[in-house]
Design an enzyme around this catalytic site. Structure first.
Site, mmCIF file in Angstrom:
data_model
loop_
_atom_site.group_PDB
_atom_site.id
_atom_site.type_symbol
_atom_site.label_atom_id
_atom_site.label_comp_id
_atom_site.label_asym_id
_atom_site.label_seq_id
_atom_site.Cartn_x
_atom_site.Cartn_y
_atom_site.Cartn_z
ATOM 1 N N GLU A 1 43.256 45.231 64.915
ATOM 2 C CA GLU A 1 44.730 45.143 65.070
ATOM 3 C C GLU A 1 45.440 44.064 65.600
ATOM 4 O O GLU A 1 46.635 44.182 66.106
ATOM 5 C CB GLU A 1 45.228 46.674 65.566
ATOM 6 C CG GLU A 1 44.758 47.596 64.580
ATOM 7 C CD GLU A 1 45.615 48.924 65.015
ATOM 8 O OE1 GLU A 1 46.157 49.135 65.942
ATOM 9 O OE2 GLU A 1 45.120 49.983 64.284
ATOM 10 N N GLU B 1 47.988 50.459 73.230
ATOM 11 C CA GLU B 1 46.894 51.254 72.493
ATOM 12 C C GLU B 1 46.998 50.336 71.014
ATOM 13 O O GLU B 1 47.511 50.930 69.835
ATOM 14 C CB GLU B 1 47.006 52.702 72.255
ATOM 15 C CG GLU B 1 45.852 53.305 71.847
ATOM 16 C CD GLU B 1 45.558 53.191 70.273
ATOM 17 O OE1 GLU B 1 45.327 52.354 69.753
ATOM 18 O OE2 GLU B 1 45.630 54.364 69.894
#
Length: 647
Positions: free
Chosen positions: A149, A140
């Protein structure tokens, strides 16, 4: 250890030395991981993806064994899921040490401790994972932009260096969608403020703004505040399972057909991810009004808004094109036939101001009630305005005899000079410091607004500027606003409280150790008051607004404290706080603007508000006691919440 802190008296950023026993768990508590852990839709979909892929790999592998690599494990939740679903070995990576320690404690005290190994390193820095490569990667590592990210490099390098051939990835694929819209509201977060509100005004020249993402809870936008000009467009398709298909830099021209005529003021964006490539299990980030059947609230991911470098007009049934670009970490969009490289601010405004502050200035220029009050207070007078990045002085110039803008920010002074030149404001001058104002003004005006402020009461820096001005020019110097009031109100949010809620047992796993360290950190410091744009979060107020502190703007700054009860807390889950300013004959609120008959609050979109979420021990009390202390020496307000005698 050094921590950055803003001096609330001066606005300067300072580095302070933390105590030797400074607990990094405090950073963990302030990071608000709770919302992500309590995202049950996310959890259930990851669990479903793991269940499918583990079963497939067990059937496929000759020895029937499966090794799962969990990248960015957090609390260890996904590792626990993998182990419970039959993974024989789980390697969990977590670069944030306090989080890694938390995961290690949780997994080592679980029934699957012999299967899970936690390593406190970044996946891109690891060369091997326990002697065998992974059959499945679960991660995740997403954000509002999906790839922000580092998801692309994370998956690509993990597949190349840490995984077996044919490794499955959970999630397997992702799609990014955009919808072109016409919206006066969204324009206000990006358009260069025009003093007279005319479309052809260009006080800072032509500027395309910045390509940076504007993350926002689009579900709380009312449908009358925007108009969709086409159906959603698939901007990007990402394949996370095949390293050769993971490309860091791509550009596509996407076509769409306009179903109504209008101007593309903004692009709304969201994404979905397919958890196992079977096309049945998706995490869908579509907003509530677009995704009524599958909508799930979350704050760790949001929807987003982007702006084209040039606004584009479309006609009904017209086929039009948008250029969709991404690099390793971000997305941006451009007009066909124009430079497709990322646009950058050239006017200086967008690069300095948050989207919220751009909105604030535009709203101020449109607020006729406020402008009328400024005109009345300024008429025929020498007006001095103080602040950092406040455009108030430009408004005062309309009726004032003379305006002196005092602003210590050199880049803002440059912007104001451009406005003065463009609008030919011959009665306006700009100086850097309040101590440089040698001619006594007739009146001092402020919003107050200081760009460095993180929350509404940080604008109390205004008190110190007034103190200096009154020492120089006498106590009789008139100042507006003449009073500031810090207020609070109990509210029951639909979902926002999840960012500070206990996680307890999640999907059958005991994660209470995370609560223990978070609660310990929160109770060891001043009450954690978050800064949030509350207009993005649905809720109902459950009582009347309460005055906490009053600040007379009389040139004498003094420390003060108060003790006040906040009632109706048994039906509430948070306490929003904001500043109101008595400005001439009107009231300026940085927070609550109105309350509907149903108790729905309207919050000022141009400011963040403070909001306190009661800790576990206080959540069932009917009334909370708030101790607030304004410290003159620092300009800070310290808050402590406790049980009320009435509870």
């Amino acid at each position: 250890m050094f921590l950055e802190k803003i001096n609330q008296k001066t606005g300067e950023r300072e580095w302070v030395v933390a105590e030797e026993d400074y607990d990094m768990a405090q950073e963990l508590a302030r990071s608000r991981f709770g919302d992500m852990i309590l995202d049950f839709d996310r959890n259930d979909k990851f669990l479903a993806g793991l269940k499918t892929t583990i079963a497939e790999k067990k059937h496929e592998n000759t020895d029937g064994k499966v090794h799962v690599l969990d990248i960015g494990t957090g609390t260890g939740l996904l590792s626990l899921m993998a182990a419970r679903e039959g993974a024989d070995k789980v390697t969990a990576l977590e670069v944030f040490k306090p989080m890694g320690d938390c995961a290690r404690h949780i997994t080592s005290n679980s029934p699957w401790s012999d299967k899970i190994t936690v390593i406190s390193e970044r996946s891109t820095d690891v060369s091997q994972i326990g002697g065998s490569r992974a059959d499945i990667i679960v991660a995740e590592v997403f954000d509002t932009e999906l790839i922000g990210e580092g998801a692309l490099r994370t998956f690509k390098e993990a597949l190349e260096r840490l995984a077996k051939p044919g490794c499955r990835v959970v999630p397997s694929t992702g799609n990014v969608y955009i919808v072109p819209v016409e919206s006066h509201l969204l324009k206000m977060f990006n358009d260069i403020p025009r003093l007279n509100g005319e479309k052809d005004e260009e006080p800072l020249g032509r500027c395309s703004g910045t390509a940076a993402v504007f993350d926002v809870q689009l579900s709380e936008m009312k449908t009358h505040e925007f108009r969709e000009l086409s159906e959603p467009i698939v901007a990007f398709k990402f394949d996370f399972e095949h390293e050769e298909k993971i490309i860091f830099d791509e550009s596509f021209v996407r076509e769409a057909v306009a179903h109504s005529s209008g101007t593309i003021d903004a692009l709304l964006m969201w994404w979905d991810i397919d958890m196992d490539r079977n096309g049945t299990t998706f995490i869908d980030m579509g907003p509530k009004w677009k995704n009524k059947n599958n909508y799930a609230w979350r704050d760790h991911w949001m929807q987003a808004v982007y702006y084209l470098p040039e606004k584009k007009k479309v006609e009904m049934n017209q086929t039009f094109e948008i250029v969709c670009n991404h690099d390793e970490f971000s997305l941006w969009f451009s007009n066909v036939g124009k430079d497709k490289s990322r646009s950058y601010c050239v006017c200086g405004l967008h690069s300095m101001l948050s989207r919220q502050t751009v909105y604030h200035v535009n709203e101020m220029f449109e607020n006729q009630k406020f402008k009328d009050e400024v005109d009345k207070l300024s008429k025929g007078l020498h007006v001095a305005t103080v602040g950092e990045g406040s455009f108030l002085g430009l408004l005062a110039a309309k009726t004032a005899k003379r305006v002196t803008i005092i602003d210590g920010n050199e880049r803002f002074r440059d912007i104001f000079f451009k406005y003065i030149h463009y609008y030919k404001l011959t009665n306006v001058e700009i100086i850097e410091k309040v101590t440089s104002l040698t001619d006594s003004p007739d009146i001092v005006l402020a919003e107050p607004f200081y760009m460095s402020a993180m929350n509404p009461w940080n604008h109390l820096r205004f008190l110190y500027d007034v103190e200096v001005l009154k020492m120089m020019h006498g106590d009789e110097l008139r100042v507006e606003p003449h009073m500031g009031v810090l207020k609070a109100i109990p509210e029951k949010f639909e979902d926002l409280q999840n960012i500070a809620s206990d996680v307890g047992t999640v999907n059958g796993f005991d994660l209470s150790f995370f609560d223990e360290i978070s609660t310990k950190a929160r109770t060891a410091t001043d009450a954690i008051v978050d800064e949030q744009s509350l207009w993005e979060y649905a809720g109902i107020v459950k009582g009347d607004a309460v005055e906490i502190l009053r600040f007379p703007i009389d040139g004498r700054v003094s420390s003060q404290k108060c003790v006040v009860n906040i009632d109706n807390m048994s039906s509430s889950n948070a306490i929003p706080m904001w500043m109101e300013w008595e400005f001439g004959g009107i009231n300026l609120s940085t927070g609550l603007l109105s309350i509907s008959s149903a108790g729905v609050p309207e919050w000022n979109k141009g400011y963040k508000q403070g909001v306190y979420f009661p800790i576990t021990a206080l959540r069932n009390d009917k009334s909370l006691c708030l101790h607030a202390l304004f410290d003159k020496s620092t300009g800070d307000i310290n808050f402590q919440f406790g049980k009320s005698e009435d509870s």
